[in-house]
Every structure is written in C-alpha cells, then in structure tokens.
Scaffold this motif. Structure first.
Motif, mmCIF file in Angstrom:
data_model
loop_
_atom_site.group_PDB
_atom_site.id
_atom_site.type_symbol
_atom_site.label_atom_id
_atom_site.label_comp_id
_atom_site.label_asym_id
_atom_site.label_seq_id
_atom_site.Cartn_x
_atom_site.Cartn_y
_atom_site.Cartn_z
ATOM 1 N N GLN A 1 0.760 -1.184 -0.163
ATOM 2 C CA GLN A 1 0.166 -0.578 0.072
ATOM 3 C C GLN A 1 0.805 1.518 -0.329
ATOM 4 O O GLN A 1 0.622 2.237 -0.884
ATOM 5 C CB GLN A 1 -1.332 -0.487 1.477
ATOM 6 C CG GLN A 1 -1.988 -0.720 1.257
ATOM 7 C CD GLN A 1 -2.386 -0.794 -0.517
ATOM 8 O OE1 GLN A 1 -3.018 0.157 -1.001
ATOM 9 N NE2 GLN A 1 -3.078 -2.079 -0.602
ATOM 10 N N ASP B 1 -9.014 6.642 -1.087
ATOM 11 C CA ASP B 1 -9.366 4.591 -1.314
ATOM 12 C C ASP B 1 -7.539 3.893 -0.712
ATOM 13 O O ASP B 1 -7.785 2.947 0.926
ATOM 14 C CB ASP B 1 -9.204 4.862 -2.518
ATOM 15 C CG ASP B 1 -9.664 2.984 -2.618
ATOM 16 O OD1 ASP B 1 -10.302 2.199 -1.938
ATOM 17 O OD2 ASP B 1 -8.891 2.104 -3.276
ATOM 18 N N THR B 2 -6.375 4.607 -1.267
ATOM 19 C CA THR B 2 -5.147 4.009 -0.611
ATOM 20 C C THR B 2 -4.442 4.255 0.549
ATOM 21 O O THR B 2 -4.675 3.374 1.406
ATOM 22 C CB THR B 2 -3.492 4.410 -1.179
ATOM 23 O OG1 THR B 2 -4.235 4.677 -3.169
ATOM 24 C CG2 THR B 2 -2.831 3.942 -1.239
ATOM 25 N N LYS C 1 -6.671 2.420 2.540
ATOM 26 C CA LYS C 1 -6.256 0.789 3.102
ATOM 27 C C LYS C 1 -5.121 0.976 3.424
ATOM 28 O O LYS C 1 -4.432 -0.158 4.139
ATOM 29 C CB LYS C 1 -5.948 0.102 1.636
ATOM 30 C CG LYS C 1 -6.572 -0.049 0.409
ATOM 31 C CD LYS C 1 -6.648 -0.577 -0.878
ATOM 32 C CE LYS C 1 -7.905 -0.863 -1.934
ATOM 33 N NZ LYS C 1 -7.344 -1.114 -3.166
ATOM 34 N N SER D 1 -4.345 -2.142 6.477
ATOM 35 C CA SER D 1 -3.070 -2.741 7.010
ATOM 36 C C SER D 1 -2.283 -2.421 7.866
ATOM 37 O O SER D 1 -1.753 -3.601 8.564
ATOM 38 C CB SER D 1 -2.060 -2.576 5.697
ATOM 39 O OG SER D 1 -2.745 -2.774 4.088
#
Length: 181
Positions: A46, A122-123, A126, A130
């Motif tokens: 990510q 969005d990243t 994530k 994570s």
C-alpha cells in the motif's frame, strides 16, 4: 517384576505430552510469524501504491515544490519504526499538497485530479487497514512469546517480539488532510 514398568510409562507419557505441547506451540508461533510477515508485506504494497500515485498528483498540481515530491517517494521505509517516521512526514506533505490545490479552482474541477485524489483516499484507507491488521498480528505473536511457559523456550527456538507500527509524530496525523471544494 512389573513394578519398573509403571514409572517408565509415566515418564514416556510426560515426555510425549511435553513433546506434543512443544510441537503445537512451535507450529502456532510459526503461523503467527508468517501472518505478521504477510501483514507487513501488505503495508509495503500500500505504501508503494501511494508512492506511485502521489507523483502523478504532484504533476497535476502545478507549481508544487520539488522537495515535497522527494518526501512522497521516500515513504517505503524498511521497518515499522522507519515507516512510522515516514508516515508523519507523509501526512504533513499531503496537507501541504491539498492546501496548494485549494488555490487553483480549475485544478479542483479537473477530472484527472479528482480521480487521483479519490485513489489517494482509497489508498490511505487501505494503509490504515493494513496497519491495523499488522499490529493485531504483532500483538498476538508478542503475547504468545511472552506467556508462560512459552517464554521459557520461544526465544531459543528463534522467535522474537516484533515491533508495532506506530507513527512517531502523533501531532502530524492528529487530523486527516482536509480538502475543501
């Protein structure tokens, strides 16, 4: 005549129980260790995705400082402590980037900019997920290593506590980057 057999059976049974316990504990420690490695790999994936997206966003934002681009490209650090430091720098740079973008209304209306911005959001989601998964795996592994009787032999079997992913500069991420349209 059979009196010696009972102590031998007891000793064999004890050795068998201890052996099964060590085997099961070792296997569970290996599984937790692999899960933590996998979670760390997810974080680096990510962070790499973020590093790939951000230069595109920077190119879209005209006049943005070149030294900020270097901050974005250097966020894929080697371990949790280094990544935590880089994460603080990243959050500050994102705030600066979005502040610069606010000065350009035509940029904010650009479809390319909006798509890149959505990809970054969005990243970031994530990356956060994570980190939570990684820290949960580290918590499980560290607990398993520290509890009795595992703490007597886990380190001798090659298992060591892992480092949590913590952001060093908490003030830098106390609030998420805001984008106002």
């Amino acid at each position: 005549m059979w009196e010696w057999l009972i102590p031998v059976i007891i000793i064999v049974a004890l050795v068998l129980v201890v052996g099964i316990y060590l085997w099961a504990t070792y296997n569970s420690l290996v599984q937790l260790n692999v899960r933590v490695d996998e979670a760390w790999s997810d974080i680096t994936v990510q962070l790499k995705r973020r590093a790939d997206l951000l230069p595109n966003l920077i190119e879209t934002v005209k006049g943005y400082a070149a030294h900020e681009k270097a901050v974005f490209e250097n966020v894929t650090a080697g371990g949790p402590a280094a990544a935590g430091v880089a994460e603080g720098h990243m959050q500050q740079a994102l705030k600066s980037l979005f502040a610069v973008a606010e000065a350009y209304p035509q940029l904010q209306a650009s479809q390319n900019y909006l798509q890149l911005q959505q990809s970054i959001v969005d990243t970031e989601d994530k990356v956060q997920a994570s980190r939570r998964f990684y820290n949960g795996g580290v918590r499980e592994l560290n607990t398993k290593i520290k509890v009795f009787p595992n703490n007597l032999f886990a380190r001798n079997l090659g298992f060591h506590e892992r480092e949590f992913f913590e952001v060093v500069d908490g003030a830098a991420i106390s609030e998420p980057p805001r984008v106002q349209f």
